[in-house]
Design a protein around this motif. Sequence first.
Motif, PDB file in Angstrom:
ATOM      1  N   PRO A  47       7.807  -2.917 -14.567  1.00 52.25           N
ATOM      2  CA  PRO A  47       9.265  -3.050 -14.452  1.00 52.25           C
ATOM      3  C   PRO A  47       9.737  -4.282 -15.209  1.00 52.25           C
ATOM      4  CG  PRO A  47       8.180  -3.646 -12.390  1.00 52.25           C
ATOM      5  CD  PRO A  47       7.135  -3.025 -13.259  1.00 52.25           C
ATOM      6  N   LYS A  48      10.916  -4.173 -15.827  1.00 51.61           N
ATOM      7  CA  LYS A  48      11.391  -5.222 -16.717  1.00 51.61           C
ATOM      8  C   LYS A  48      11.962  -6.411 -15.949  1.00 51.61           C
ATOM      9  CE  LYS A  48      12.458  -1.958 -20.432  1.00 51.61           C
ATOM     10  NZ  LYS A  48      13.524  -1.373 -21.287  1.00 51.61           N
ATOM     11  N   GLU A  49      11.799  -7.586 -16.565  1.00 48.25           N
ATOM     12  CA  GLU A  49      12.386  -8.790 -15.992  1.00 48.25           C
ATOM     13  C   GLU A  49      13.902  -8.736 -16.120  1.00 48.25           C
ATOM     14  OE1 GLU A  49      10.737 -12.518 -17.238  1.00 48.25           O
ATOM     15  OE2 GLU A  49       8.807 -11.613 -17.720  1.00 48.25           O
ATOM     16  N   ALA A  50      14.579  -9.381 -15.180  1.00 46.77           N
ATOM     17  CA  ALA A  50      16.034  -9.471 -15.195  1.00 46.77           C
ATOM     18  C   ALA A  50      16.426 -10.618 -14.287  1.00 46.77           C
ATOM     19  CB  ALA A  50      16.665  -8.158 -14.722  1.00 46.77           C
ATOM     20  N   PRO A  51      17.619 -11.169 -14.468  1.00 44.93           N
ATOM     21  CA  PRO A  51      18.062 -12.262 -13.585  1.00 44.93           C
ATOM     22  C   PRO A  51      18.004 -11.844 -12.118  1.00 44.93           C
ATOM     23  CG  PRO A  51      19.533 -12.033 -15.462  1.00 44.93           C
ATOM     24  CD  PRO A  51      18.607 -10.863 -15.513  1.00 44.93           C
ATOM     25  N   GLY A  52      17.425 -12.711 -11.290  1.00 46.30           N
ATOM     26  CA  GLY A  52      17.337 -12.420  -9.861  1.00 46.30           C
ATOM     27  C   GLY A  52      16.183 -11.523  -9.477  1.00 46.30           C
ATOM     28  N   LYS A  53      15.416 -11.055 -10.464  1.00 44.45           N
ATOM     29  CA  LYS A  53      14.282 -10.186 -10.179  1.00 44.45           C
ATOM     30  C   LYS A  53      12.994 -11.010 -10.203  1.00 44.45           C
ATOM     31  CE  LYS A  53      16.900  -6.530 -10.052  1.00 44.45           C
ATOM     32  NZ  LYS A  53      17.226  -5.890  -8.758  1.00 44.45           N
ATOM     33  N   HIS A  54      12.232 -10.912  -9.136  1.00 45.71           N
ATOM     34  CA  HIS A  54      11.047 -11.742  -8.983  1.00 45.71           C
ATOM     35  C   HIS A  54       9.792 -10.874  -8.907  1.00 45.71           C
ATOM     36  CE1 HIS A  54      13.771 -15.019  -8.304  1.00 45.71           C
ATOM     37  NE2 HIS A  54      14.261 -14.458  -7.210  1.00 45.71           N
ATOM     38  N   MET A  55       8.678 -11.467  -9.291  1.00 41.37           N
ATOM     39  CA  MET A  55       7.391 -10.787  -9.213  1.00 41.37           C
ATOM     40  C   MET A  55       6.368 -11.713  -8.578  1.00 41.37           C
ATOM     41  SD  MET A  55       5.278  -8.203  -9.868  1.00 41.37           S
ATOM     42  CE  MET A  55       5.762  -7.152 -11.254  1.00 41.37           C
ATOM     43  N   LEU A  56       5.942 -11.346  -7.365  1.00 44.64           N
ATOM     44  CA  LEU A  56       4.809 -12.007  -6.741  1.00 44.64           C
ATOM     45  C   LEU A  56       3.653 -11.022  -6.684  1.00 44.64           C
ATOM     46  CD1 LEU A  56       6.430 -13.863  -3.689  1.00 44.64           C
ATOM     47  CD2 LEU A  56       5.753 -14.844  -5.884  1.00 44.64           C
ATOM     48  N   LEU A  57       2.475 -11.531  -6.441  1.00 45.27           N
ATOM     49  CA  LEU A  57       1.309 -10.688  -6.253  1.00 45.27           C
ATOM     50  C   LEU A  57       0.799 -10.857  -4.828  1.00 45.27           C
ATOM     51  CD1 LEU A  57      -0.664 -11.404  -9.553  1.00 45.27           C
ATOM     52  CD2 LEU A  57       0.850  -9.463  -9.074  1.00 45.27           C
ATOM     53  N   GLN A  58       0.475  -9.756  -4.197  1.00 46.03           N
ATOM     54  CA  GLN A  58      -0.312  -9.820  -2.976  1.00 46.03           C
ATOM     55  C   GLN A  58      -1.751  -9.520  -3.391  1.00 46.03           C
ATOM     56  OE1 GLN A  58      -1.086  -7.331   1.122  1.00 46.03           O
ATOM     57  NE2 GLN A  58       1.026  -7.474   0.414  1.00 46.03           N
ATOM     58  N   HIS A  59      -2.611 -10.502  -3.237  1.00 46.22           N
ATOM     59  CA  HIS A  59      -4.006 -10.297  -3.636  1.00 46.22           C
ATOM     60  C   HIS A  59      -4.894 -10.691  -2.467  1.00 46.22           C
ATOM     61  CE1 HIS A  59      -3.986 -14.668  -5.069  1.00 46.22           C
ATOM     62  NE2 HIS A  59      -2.700 -14.341  -5.084  1.00 46.22           N
ATOM     63  N   PHE A  60      -6.002  -9.974  -2.345  1.00 44.48           N
ATOM     64  CA  PHE A  60      -6.814 -10.147  -1.139  1.00 44.48           C
ATOM     65  C   PHE A  60      -8.278  -9.859  -1.427  1.00 44.48           C
ATOM     66  CE2 PHE A  60      -4.609  -6.080  -1.279  1.00 44.48           C
ATOM     67  CZ  PHE A  60      -5.643  -5.162  -1.254  1.00 44.48           C
ATOM     68  N   LYS A  61      -9.106 -10.567  -0.684  1.00 48.48           N
ATOM     69  CA  LYS A  61     -10.549 -10.343  -0.715  1.00 48.48           C
ATOM     70  C   LYS A  61     -10.982 -10.092   0.720  1.00 48.48           C
ATOM     71  CE  LYS A  61     -14.706 -10.288  -2.605  1.00 48.48           C
ATOM     72  NZ  LYS A  61     -15.219 -11.387  -3.421  1.00 48.48           N
ATOM     73  N   GLY A  62     -11.697  -9.000   0.939  1.00 48.30           N
ATOM     74  CA  GLY A  62     -12.107  -8.650   2.290  1.00 48.30           C
ATOM     75  C   GLY A  62     -13.600  -8.433   2.396  1.00 48.30           C
ATOM     76  N   TRP A  63     -14.142  -8.773   3.550  1.00 46.46           N
ATOM     77  CA  TRP A  63     -15.541  -8.500   3.881  1.00 46.46           C
ATOM     78  C   TRP A  63     -15.599  -7.670   5.155  1.00 46.46           C
ATOM     79  CZ3 TRP A  63     -17.715 -14.214   3.710  1.00 46.46           C
ATOM     80  CH2 TRP A  63     -17.827 -14.629   2.361  1.00 46.46           C
ATOM     81  N   VAL A  64     -16.440  -6.667   5.152  1.00 46.61           N
ATOM     82  CA  VAL A  64     -16.839  -6.040   6.412  1.00 46.61           C
ATOM     83  C   VAL A  64     -18.101  -6.764   6.855  1.00 46.61           C
ATOM     84  CG1 VAL A  64     -17.634  -3.946   7.563  1.00 46.61           C
ATOM     85  CG2 VAL A  64     -15.825  -3.816   5.829  1.00 46.61           C
ATOM     86  N   ILE A  65     -18.022  -7.413   8.008  1.00 44.96           N
ATOM     87  CA  ILE A  65     -19.145  -8.214   8.488  1.00 44.96           C
ATOM     88  C   ILE A  65     -19.707  -7.623   9.782  1.00 44.96           C
ATOM     89  CG2 ILE A  65     -18.287 -10.316   7.417  1.00 44.96           C
ATOM     90  CD1 ILE A  65     -17.413 -11.216  10.249  1.00 44.96           C
ATOM     91  N   GLU A  66     -20.955  -7.961  10.044  1.00 45.04           N
ATOM     92  CA  GLU A  66     -21.613  -7.510  11.263  1.00 45.04           C
ATOM     93  C   GLU A  66     -22.343  -8.689  11.906  1.00 45.04           C
ATOM     94  OE1 GLU A  66     -23.946  -3.514  12.571  1.00 45.04           O
ATOM     95  OE2 GLU A  66     -24.791  -4.588  10.845  1.00 45.04           O
ATOM     96  N   THR A  67     -22.230  -8.810  13.231  1.00 45.82           N
ATOM     97  CA  THR A  67     -22.902  -9.873  13.973  1.00 45.82           C
ATOM     98  C   THR A  67     -24.109  -9.300  14.723  1.00 45.82           C
ATOM     99  OG1 THR A  67     -21.446  -9.520  15.873  1.00 45.82           O
ATOM    100  CG2 THR A  67     -20.762 -11.149  14.243  1.00 45.82           C
ATOM    101  N   GLU A  68     -25.021 -10.173  15.112  1.00 42.93           N
ATOM    102  CA  GLU A  68     -26.226  -9.717  15.810  1.00 42.93           C
ATOM    103  C   GLU A  68     -25.954  -9.431  17.287  1.00 42.93           C
ATOM    104  OE1 GLU A  68     -29.292 -12.576  15.203  1.00 42.93           O
ATOM    105  OE2 GLU A  68     -29.515 -12.126  13.061  1.00 42.93           O
ATOM    106  N   THR A  69     -24.922 -10.050  17.841  1.00 39.17           N
ATOM    107  CA  THR A  69     -24.570  -9.835  19.249  1.00 39.17           C
ATOM    108  C   THR A  69     -23.096  -9.461  19.344  1.00 39.17           C
ATOM    109  OG1 THR A  69     -24.044 -12.179  19.544  1.00 39.17           O
ATOM    110  CG2 THR A  69     -26.304 -11.482  20.052  1.00 39.17           C
ATOM    111  N   ASP A  70     -22.661  -8.969  20.498  1.00 39.22           N
ATOM    112  CA  ASP A  70     -21.261  -8.607  20.694  1.00 39.22           C
ATOM    113  C   ASP A  70     -20.379  -9.832  20.481  1.00 39.22           C
ATOM    114  OD1 ASP A  70     -22.195  -6.127  21.315  1.00 39.22           O
ATOM    115  OD2 ASP A  70     -21.765  -6.236  23.461  1.00 39.22           O
ATOM    116  N   PHE A  71     -19.337  -9.655  19.666  1.00 43.61           N
ATOM    117  CA  PHE A  71     -18.484 -10.795  19.337  1.00 43.61           C
ATOM    118  C   PHE A  71     -17.002 -10.429  19.324  1.00 43.61           C
ATOM    119  CE2 PHE A  71     -16.290 -13.633  16.403  1.00 43.61           C
ATOM    120  CZ  PHE A  71     -16.700 -14.885  16.849  1.00 43.61           C
ATOM    121  N   PHE A  72     -16.661  -9.245  18.814  1.00 44.55           N
ATOM    122  CA  PHE A  72     -15.264  -8.864  18.605  1.00 44.55           C
ATOM    123  C   PHE A  72     -14.720  -8.044  19.770  1.00 44.55           C
ATOM    124  CE2 PHE A  72     -17.155  -9.251  14.339  1.00 44.55           C
ATOM    125  CZ  PHE A  72     -16.323 -10.219  13.808  1.00 44.55           C
ATOM    126  N   ASP A  73     -13.392  -8.088  19.922  1.00 43.71           N
ATOM    127  CA  ASP A  73     -12.694  -7.226  20.871  1.00 43.71           C
ATOM    128  C   ASP A  73     -12.105  -6.054  20.091  1.00 43.71           C
ATOM    129  OD1 ASP A  73     -11.111  -5.963  22.716  1.00 43.71           O
ATOM    130  OD2 ASP A  73      -9.635  -7.590  22.883  1.00 43.71           O
TER     131      ASP A  73
END
Length: 395
Positions: A164-190
């Motif tokens: 999309p083209k730039e124009a006055p009042g038009k903004h561009m942010l990025l939502q960027h993310f890094k995720g891990w699926v983790i596992e613990t040796e004992t019960d930890f999460f609810d």
Amino acid sequence: MSTHLFQYKPYDYRYEYDYVFAGAGAASMSLLLRMLVSGRFSNSTFLVVDKDRKDNNDRTWCFWEKEDGFFEKLVYKSWDHLWFHSPGFSKKYKIKPYRYKMIRGIDFYSFCIDYLKKQQNVQLLFEPVQRIETLKEGARLTIENGEVYHAKKYIFNSIPFDQPKEAPGKHMLLQHFKGWVIETETDFFDPAACTLMDFRISQEHGASFVYTMPLTTRKALVEYTLFNEGLLKEEEYEDGLKSYMRDFLKLDQYTILEKEFGIIPMTNRVFDAGKGNIVNIGTAGGQTKPSSGYTFQFIQRHSDEIIYSMLNHGRPRPTQESHEGRFMFYDSVLLDVLVHKELGGAEVFTKLFKRNSAQRIFRFLDNQTWIPEELLLISSLPVGPFLRAAKRQMF
């Protein structure tokens, strides 16, 4: 040589179909499966083209929903309670009648592609798309090796060829993310409650938070997310996740099972709906919520609107767009506040969650509130920064 599922019949154009889908992600699959299960397109032919075979778990969609959705059978996990954390404020919310749901990318792709392979009138082509063009009659798609495919009716495109083209009042942010699926040796999460946002982490890079989606008592998706103009270095995402698990989860021993990384545009710039016989869908068609990055549910709504328009008006052009009118203005004001650093994201969302129910916030982010409810939400935010941003957006 192209990867075809079965032999094609050549036409004046190299190959010909009624409908062609450029891209095989959430937007294309959501619309195409609706078309097929409607029973109204059994005499139509379809081609889906994507460079990626969609055979890995490259993303996870999380969203809230009241009823069972179109892809309900693919929901991997859901929660009736969620946490919001920020410095000095933590609260657990009961979100009924909503449920916060998770669909894994690999489950979605596997289900959709398996379904499509069983349809005699659908073909899949795993090749990079070079370009698409609207024609006087239909449209055409060209892949990287030069082969041309003709859509007699429409091309539905989810590939962002044009920004999309730039124009006055038009903004561009990025939502960027890094995720891990983790596992613990004992019960930890609810596993009964997830963390939607935790802003207690450093805000040095802009609006930053972590969300945690417990899958079992020993397994969870932990994702480090930022709203700003630029990406971080790989090690900065990793350090952010390690620090969060050490300092806030108080977790030192865990195994990383999976990793994912994603970038979503957060912009009030106008996306092209498509010209002629090309219809843009998904993020390419403006279905990403500018102020939050949420996309999956807007894709579902847009798919329903396209199907309704096709069946009742003979064209895939919904008259009502999801991100128009006052909701686009609200999104633009929030983006303006973040871009001008009038307030941090942590402060904005803390004010919202302190003074409103999760249900009201969900309705607002879904573009489904009424003006009296919107006034209550707006009044819970600091007046000065938002008033200045509103003036900039208006004038």
